[in-house]
Structures are given as structure tokens and as C-alpha cells.
Design an enzyme around this catalytic site. Structure first.
Site, PDB file in Angstrom:
ATOM      1  CD  GLU A  29      46.910 -38.868  65.988  1.00  0.00           C
ATOM      2  OE1 GLU A  29      45.668 -38.857  66.052  1.00  0.00           O
ATOM      3  OE2 GLU A  29      47.542 -38.966  64.915  1.00  0.00           O
ATOM      4  CG  ASN A  70      43.887 -33.370  62.611  1.00  0.00           C
ATOM      5  OD1 ASN A  70      44.909 -33.200  61.954  1.00  0.00           O
ATOM      6  ND2 ASN A  70      43.240 -34.530  62.614  1.00  0.00           N
ATOM      7  CD  GLU A  71      43.312 -35.819  58.622  1.00  0.00           C
ATOM      8  OE1 GLU A  71      42.480 -36.719  58.864  1.00  0.00           O
ATOM      9  OE2 GLU A  71      44.455 -36.069  58.175  1.00  0.00           O
ATOM     10  CE1 TYR A 129      50.565 -39.564  56.929  1.00  0.00           C
ATOM     11  CE2 TYR A 129      48.451 -38.533  56.470  1.00  0.00           C
ATOM     12  CZ  TYR A 129      49.470 -38.846  57.357  1.00  0.00           C
ATOM     13  OH  TYR A 129      49.400 -38.435  58.665  1.00  0.00           O
ATOM     14  CD  GLU A 131      48.077 -35.666  60.183  1.00  0.00           C
ATOM     15  OE1 GLU A 131      47.842 -36.712  59.536  1.00  0.00           O
ATOM     16  OE2 GLU A 131      47.330 -35.229  61.077  1.00  0.00           O
ATOM     17  CD  GLN A 186      51.634 -39.934  64.496  1.00  0.00           C
ATOM     18  OE1 GLN A 186      51.878 -40.317  65.624  1.00  0.00           O
ATOM     19  NE2 GLN A 186      50.389 -39.801  64.055  1.00  0.00           N
TER      20      GLN A 186
END
Length: 505
Positions: free
Chosen positions: A27, A174-175, A250, A306, A355
Site C-alpha cells: 500500500e 476495500n473495507e 489482524y 489483509e 505488508q
């Protein structure tokens, strides 16, 4: 010493492990792109067209299958036409999500495609749904993938690229539940249908459209998308508007407001982290179960685009750059995740660690002209033989391989196995911070030739690599194997990751 048995049936093959489960994410955030992948053509650091070559070389050693770009939250404020044409006339923009810094747009579509070609990786492009338009995304697909003659083809050729690229993977936002627009699931589902309709297959380029999906255990979001977009269960012939559905997860030791230090943690923090890491099994099971109701043939892939650890930023660094160190603890989070990914190979098609360079659970850290390979990098390298292999079920049982962590019982032994081209790869993680475990590998339905084992561990859980000590955590050969009539016996050190590779006899 705890002891356990892992039963592996070498002659009973399971689902194929997609190589895309070993995908990556880049990103426009902190020093991931600028200072990570991109140093510019005038940099004294060796580069090709501005792309840093030591980063490329290190990632090629992982057989990196795909790279997701330009975000993340950044994707939904990125307008792709600002990143094409001569660099000196490209307009600047403000990255409002990550540090409120100005972007010069020197790294854009052509640079990203050149990077993917150098890496030998498939591009995965996230389109702008949050602040963009249907036309904008449709034209981006046309610009990249169409041959013949059209306005976008002429624009691409004017910018120096005659032939179209192959770009299979496209993210529809995204999201969208958060930074991508703060939408309701129903509204996001309608937009996904609309955008997917106008993201067209041009020529022989067939798109794999990935709808923006849920966070963590929001199974209602997944159900809404599967019910309203795919229309499985309808009387009419179902139409797949998308081929993949994303989810994000996450791992952290504490709550969002106090995620904890990447290096200044204790054993209790470590165990809480491992509990959260293993929770991904429940998350994937939940989303897969919902998808199975509407898609019994599993034609839509689950995409965990992610995942990884998220700690408080390193002291003295920009809080919007999300720079964190990477320890042995992070490596064991990754190794455990991969075992779980392999278990879900029938539905899970892609996963992208967050990432790749200098951000969150990175593979690589750059410091001037120095490149640091993180402990997580070594897990990817040791596990690369699982890519596109056939999974083998592993059944683990034993005494002393459970530990109470609060109200949760943590299994401290994690394992997975696969076979490809006549070679078996077995991955083993001992998550116990203090105790080794004696493991009997009970191999059935076949015999193995001479095994080669590798070990990743360190004296301390907090061990990490730096420019001053590049190999504080690095793999080495592991010779603690005893061959038996039924398989192998080995003693896994505490907090360790071991891979064992052997040909089928």
C-alpha cells in the site's frame, strides 16, 4: 517433556493449496512503496527504472505469487489517471489516511506493472469504490487489458505500452464497511454488483473480481454479499457477479487502543498473541460455512487479503507510517496461520500479508542501502514448497500440548503437510515458550526417502534482525531426527518452526 503424535496419510490427498495463499500487499503507506519498492532512477541504490533491485531479488526467492496494490484505505482515494504519463507533470495528491503526506504519483500503474514483471508475480489491483466512479474503474480495466483500438488503448500506447497486460485479480473496493466508505452491507452489495458489471473481460483476459468483504467475525456482511450479489438459491440461473469475497483479520496482543510493543513484550503477551493468531481458524470456518449455504460448489473463493500482526509503531517514528519491528513471535504467527490456511484450502483461494516492506508484519525492512530479511520472511521461504501442492491431512494428539491462557485453551503444536512432484513438505510449530516437545511423525500409506529438516528459532521470543545483526533469527539445518519403521521422531525446541522435506520412496 510434552510428547505428541502427528499422523499423516501420505496416500490420501486433500485439496490443492493455492499458491496465492502466499500473496503480498503493498500500500502507499509509510515507506512501503516510496523508500521500499521505489527509490527512483537517480538513486545510488541499484535499481531498474527506479525499482529497488535488492528488494526484487529477495522477494523472487520466495516465489511471490501475487502483489496487491495500491491499498488498503489508500485505494479508495487513489485516482489512477494521476499516476500515468510523464512523471514530471503528474499531479500531486494528499494521502489523508496515512500521515497526511503529499504523494507525487511517481509510482503509478506502469511502474507497478513493471514491478510485477520483475517479481514474476501476478498483479492484484484494488479499485476505487469509495471516492471513485464506475467509469473510472471500468476504464482502468480497459487501459490495462484491452487490445485493438479504443480510447483507453490509445492512451496506454501514448504512454509507451503497445501490448496489453494480463491482469486477472481486481478488488471491488476495500473495507467498504470502514475507510472505504462507511457503507451498510446492503449498499456495498449493490455497488459491487454495479462495478462488477462494468469491469469487463477484454479479449482473453478473464477477471477474478473480489468483492469487499467483512472484518473479523462479521458473518452477516458475508451473508448479505452472498445472498444479494451471487443470488445462489434463486429460481433463476445464478450469476456470479464476483469470483472472490474478501475478509480482513489482524492479530494483536491487546485491544485496538493498546496493541502492545513489537519487541517489549513478555511471555503472557506472547501467549495472548498466539491465542489470537489461532482464532483465524474460527474466523475462516465461520465465513466458509456461510458461503457454503449459497455456494455449495465453492465457485466463489474466500480471499483473506489483509492479515498479520499489528503492534504500536516504533518509538520516534511517524504514527501514520505503521512501522514496526518483526520478531520470532511474528514468525510463529505466520507459521501458524499457514497451517490453518492449508486446512481451509478447499475454500480459501488467496491470502495477502500486510505488508511487504517497512509496514506492519513486513517481509523486508530497508535502512538506507541495507536490506533486512525479517523472521517472517524466513517462514515464507521455508514454506514455499507448499505453493500449488496437494494438502495432506495431519492429525495431532498428545499430552502437554495444551496451555490455559485466560479462559482459552491454546494448542501449542501446529502442523500441516503437502505433496508436490513426489516431494513431501511437513511444517511444524512448537508454540510453547519454554518447553520442547517430542513429536512422533506417524507416516502411513507410503515411505519417505532421506529427509532434510530446517529450524527457525532463537534464544528469546523478542529476537529480531537489524542492520547490525542480519541473522539473529535465521534458518539453519536441523539434525535432531530419528528414523523409525513408522516415520520419524524429532524434538522441537521451544518457540520454534521446523520444516521437513523428503521425497516419496
Amino acid at each position: 517433556m510434552p510428547n505428541a503424535t502427528a499422523v499423516i496419510n501420505l496416500d490420501i490427498e486433500g485439496p490443492r493449496i493455492s499458491r496465492h495463499l502466499y500473496g503480498h500487499f503493498a500500500e502507499h503507506l509509510g515507506r512501503c512503496v516510496y523508500g521500499g519498492f521505489w527509490v527512483g532512477e537517480d538513486s545510488p541504490i541499484p535499481n531498474e527504472g527506479g525499482i529497488r533491485l535488492d528488494v526484487v531479488e529477495a522477494l523472487r526467492a520466495l516465489n511471490i505469487p501475487n502483489l496487491r496494490w495500491p491499498g488498503g484505505c489508500f485505494a479508495d482515494e487513489y485516482h489512477w489517471k494521476d499516476g500515468i504519463g510523464p512523471r514530471d507533470v503528474r499531479p500531486t495528491m494528499v494521502n489523508t489516511h496515512w500521515g497526511d503526506v503529499e504523494e507525487n504519483n511517481h509510482f503509478g500503474t506502469h511502474e507497478f506493472m513493471a514491478l510485477c514483471e520483475l517479481l514474476g508475480a501476478e498483479p492484484y489491483i484494488s479499485g476505487n469504490v469509495g471516492s471513485g466512479t464506475v467509469q473510472e474503474m471500468s476504464e482502468w480495466v480497459e487501459y490495462l487489458t484491452r487490445d485493438g483500438d479504443s480510447p483507453m488503448v490509445r492512451l496506454r500506447r501514448a504512454n509507451g505500452r503497445e501490448e496489453p497486460w494480463r491482469v486477472k485479480f481486481w478488488g471491488i473496493g476495500n473495507e467498504t464497511w470502514g475507510c472505504g466508505g462507511n457503507m451498510r452491507a446492503e449498499y456495498s452489495a449493490d455497488l459491487a454488483r454495479q462495478y462488477a458489471t462494468y469491469c469487463r473481460d477484454h479479449g482473453g483476459n478473464k477477471l477474478y473480481r473480489i468483492a469487499s468483504g467483512a472484518s473479523d467475525e462479521d458473518y452477516r456482511w458475508t451473508e448479505t454479499l452472498m445472498r444479494q450479489i451471487s443470488c445462489f438459491g434463486c429460481e433463476a440461473t445464478p450469476k456470479n457477479f464476483f469470483q472472490g469475497l474478501s475478509v480482513h483479520y489482524y492479530t494483536m496482543a491487546g485491544p485496538w487502543e493498546a496493541k502492545g510493543s513489537s519487541t517489549g513484550f513478555d511471555t503472557d503477551d506472547y501467549y495472548r498473541t498466539m491465542v489470537q493468531a489461532r482464532r483465524i481458524d474460527r474466523v475462516l470456518t465461520g465465513h466458509s460455512t456461510v458461503m457454503d449455504i449459497y455456494d455449495r460448489g465453492r465457485t466463489v473463493g474466500l480471499v483473506l487479503d489483509e492479515w498479520g500482526t499489528w503492534w504500536d509503531v516504533e518509538p520516534g517514528t511517524n504514527p501514520g507510517f505503521l512501522f514496526q519491528q518483526n520478531t520470532l513471535r511474528d514468525a510463529l504467527v505466520a507459521s501458524t496461520h499457514f497451517d490453518i490456511f492449508h486446512k481451509h484450502a478447499a475454500r480459501l483461494y488467496m491470502a495477502n500479508i500486510a505488508q511487504t516492506v517497512n509496514v506492519l508484519q513486513a517481509m523486508l525492512l530497508t535502512d538506507g542501502d541495507t536490506l533486512v530479511l525479517t523472521p517472517t520472511y524466513h517462514v515464507f521461504e521455508m514454506n514455499k514448497g507448499h505453493q500449488d501442492a496437494t494438502s495432506l491431512a495431519v492429525h495431532v494428539h498428545g499430552d502437554g500440548i495444551q496451555r490455559a491462557v485466560g479462559e482459552t485453551e491454546l494448542e501449542t503444536l501446529s502442523a500441516s503437510a503437502s505433496v508436490k512432484d513426489g516431494t513431501v513438505l511437513i511444517s511444524l510449530s512448537n508454540l510453547d515458550a519454554e518447553e520442547p516437545v517430542e513429536l512422533n511423525l506417524d507416516l502411513r500409506g507410503g515411505l519417505l526417502g532421506e529427509p532434510v529438516a530446517r529450524l527457525l528459532t532463537a534464544d528469546k521470543l523478542q529476537a529480531h534482525n537489524t542492520p547490525q545483526d542480519l541473522a539473529a533469527v535465521a534458518p539453519r539445518l536441523f539434525d535432531g531426527l530419528i528414523i523409525t519403521d513408522r516415520g520419524l521422531i524429532l524434538t522441537l525446541p521451544p518457540h520454534s518452526f521446523v520444516t521437513l522435506q523428503a521425497p516419496l520412496a
